[in-house]
Design an enzyme around this catalytic site. Structure first.
Site, short mmCIF file in Angstrom:
data_model
loop_
_atom_site.label_atom_id
_atom_site.label_comp_id
_atom_site.label_asym_id
_atom_site.label_seq_id
_atom_site.Cartn_x
_atom_site.Cartn_y
_atom_site.Cartn_z
N LYS A 270 127.01 94.93 -44.62
CA LYS A 270 126.36 96.04 -45.34
C LYS A 270 126.71 97.38 -44.71
O LYS A 270 126.77 98.39 -45.41
CB LYS A 270 124.84 95.82 -45.42
CG LYS A 270 124.50 94.65 -46.32
CD LYS A 270 123.18 94.76 -47.05
CE LYS A 270 123.09 93.65 -48.09
NZ LYS A 270 121.79 93.48 -48.71
N LYS B 294 130.57 84.85 -52.51
CA LYS B 294 129.23 84.55 -53.04
C LYS B 294 128.96 85.36 -54.33
O LYS B 294 129.35 86.53 -54.40
CB LYS B 294 128.21 84.95 -51.96
CG LYS B 294 126.77 84.64 -52.29
CD LYS B 294 125.84 85.17 -51.19
CE LYS B 294 125.46 86.61 -51.44
NZ LYS B 294 124.14 87.00 -50.90
N LYS C 178 124.14 89.96 -56.30
CA LYS C 178 123.49 90.89 -57.23
C LYS C 178 124.05 92.30 -57.14
O LYS C 178 123.87 93.09 -58.04
CB LYS C 178 121.97 90.87 -57.02
CG LYS C 178 121.57 91.15 -55.59
CD LYS C 178 120.12 91.53 -55.44
CE LYS C 178 119.16 90.46 -55.85
NZ LYS C 178 118.02 90.40 -54.91
#
Ligand code: ATP
Ligand code: LTN
Length: 332
Positions: A114, A196, A199
């Site tokens: 992140k 993965k 979202k």
């Protein structure tokens, strides 16, 4: 002896098929076992580690709460609440910060990922995220935490922190165990099946939102990336796209993968894509109907959230107080 089950999801972006299959579906199965005491949260304090638009964030929070209920989580059977409504989370998080090392946080894969993705906003919250998550889990003396594979490293840290605190003060926290689904703990992107399904993926074709219309779902599955062979068999390393479709189909139709492989002998990738798309539409349809009903009754949702927060606080408060007392704080 009943087992305490705890998990949470952030109300950010869209709820994906990966979230549903990897996490929420498992929560709902655990709720069905009457020996379990289930507690599920919207991790809305975690969400602001990445900058959110206030209006969108507000809407998402209500929408995710309704989605959890539409997916079968029942506020009469489980505690269903917003993390931000129970202030004990932020309080315990501060205390646990003082029992966590900077080096431990620096090593976290999600923090590294992140930080790279949001290099303009590497805030303290982003780094501290796993400590808040440990606070969530430890406040309820949780035995098991059902999550997708990507969260297992954070659960390990929660265990380390619990053991460290218990080592100093005696039995304050239960040391939690992460539990994964046997099939579906990592649903992959439809466009890059080595990654993965996330979202926050900017490519909408890669991700199924649980609220997508049937026609959109079918289109996304039809354009799912596979490989240049023709054989339909599970081989996650060499055939990640086909393996991902088989995994999704196996969960939706509740059939073992080897049975599906036999059914698809001699058939083409196109058949697998269409059947998987249809199975996903079928699985999501009743949930969408229930979601639309719930979103028309915000008063009911807020009432459930309020009662959920009260029940959560009743459990969290004494655990926090026990720790405060052990540290030496004056309790009033
Ligand atoms: P982001 O990619 O932005 O970090 P996310 O899609 O991973 O978000 P979270 O709110 O972080 O969503 O995850 C909620 C739960 O869903 C977690 O238990 C996580 O492990 C699980 N989960 C998320 N994506 C998948 C996936 N693709 N397959 C299986 N489980 C998943
Ligand atoms: N970080 C988690 C969400 C989360 C969580 C938790 C999961 C916050 N607190 C406690 C399990 C237990 C994620 O899924 N991204």
């Amino acid at each position: 002896m009943s087992k305490v089950i705890y998990s949470a999801i952030q109300p950010s972006g869209i709820m994906t098929l990966g979230n549903y299959i990897g996490a929420v579906d498992n929560w709902q199965q655990m709720q069905a076992n009457e020996d379990n005491k289930c507690i599920f949260a919207l991790a809305d304090l975690h969400t602001i580690t990445v900058r959110q638009d206030p209006k969108k964030f507000h809407e998402n929070a209500m929408s995710f709460y309704a989605l959890l209920m539409a997916m079968g989580l029942d506020p009469k059977k489980s505690i269903l609440y917003f993390q931000s409504h129970v202030q004990e989370h932020a309080y315990l998080s501060w205390l646990l910060n003082c029992y966590t090392y900077v080096g431990e946080m620096n090593r976290m894969t999600q923090f590294k990922d992140k930080s790279a993705k949001h290099s303009d906003n590497i805030n303290m919250g982003l780094m501290d995220y796993p400590v808040l998550m440990a606070a969530d889990i430890l406040l309820y003396r949780t035995d098991e935490v059902p999550v997708g594979i990507d969260q297992m490293q954070h659960i390990e840290i929660a265990r380390d922190i619990a053991e460290r605190v218990n080592g100093i003060y005696g039995d304050i926290f239960t040391v939690p165990k992460g539990v994964l689904k046997k099939v579906g703990a990592k649903i992959m992107s439809l466009q890059d099946p080595t990654q993965k399904m996330s979202k926050s993926d900017p490519n909408p074709k890669a991700v199924i939102s649980v609220l997508d219309d049937d026609s959109v779902i079918m289109k996304k599955f039809k354009s799912a990336v596979t490989d240049s062979e023709t054989i339909i068999k599970y081989d996650a390393e060499n055939k990640p796209g086909v393996s991902n479709l088989l995994t999704i189909l196996s969960v939706c139709e509740n059939k073992p993968i080897d049975v599906l492989e036999k059914e698809f002998e001699g058939l083409m990738y196109g058949h697998l894509k269409i059947r998987t798309g249809e199975a996903v539409c079928e699985m999501l349809r009743p949930m969408k109907e229930r979601y639309n009903q719930l979103m028309n009754d915000k008063g009911y949702l807020l009432q459930c959230a309020k009662e959920g927060a009260e029940k959560a606080r009743e459990i969290a408060r004494p655990v926090l107080d026990k720790f405060r007392q052990a540290i030496g704080y004056v309790l009033i």
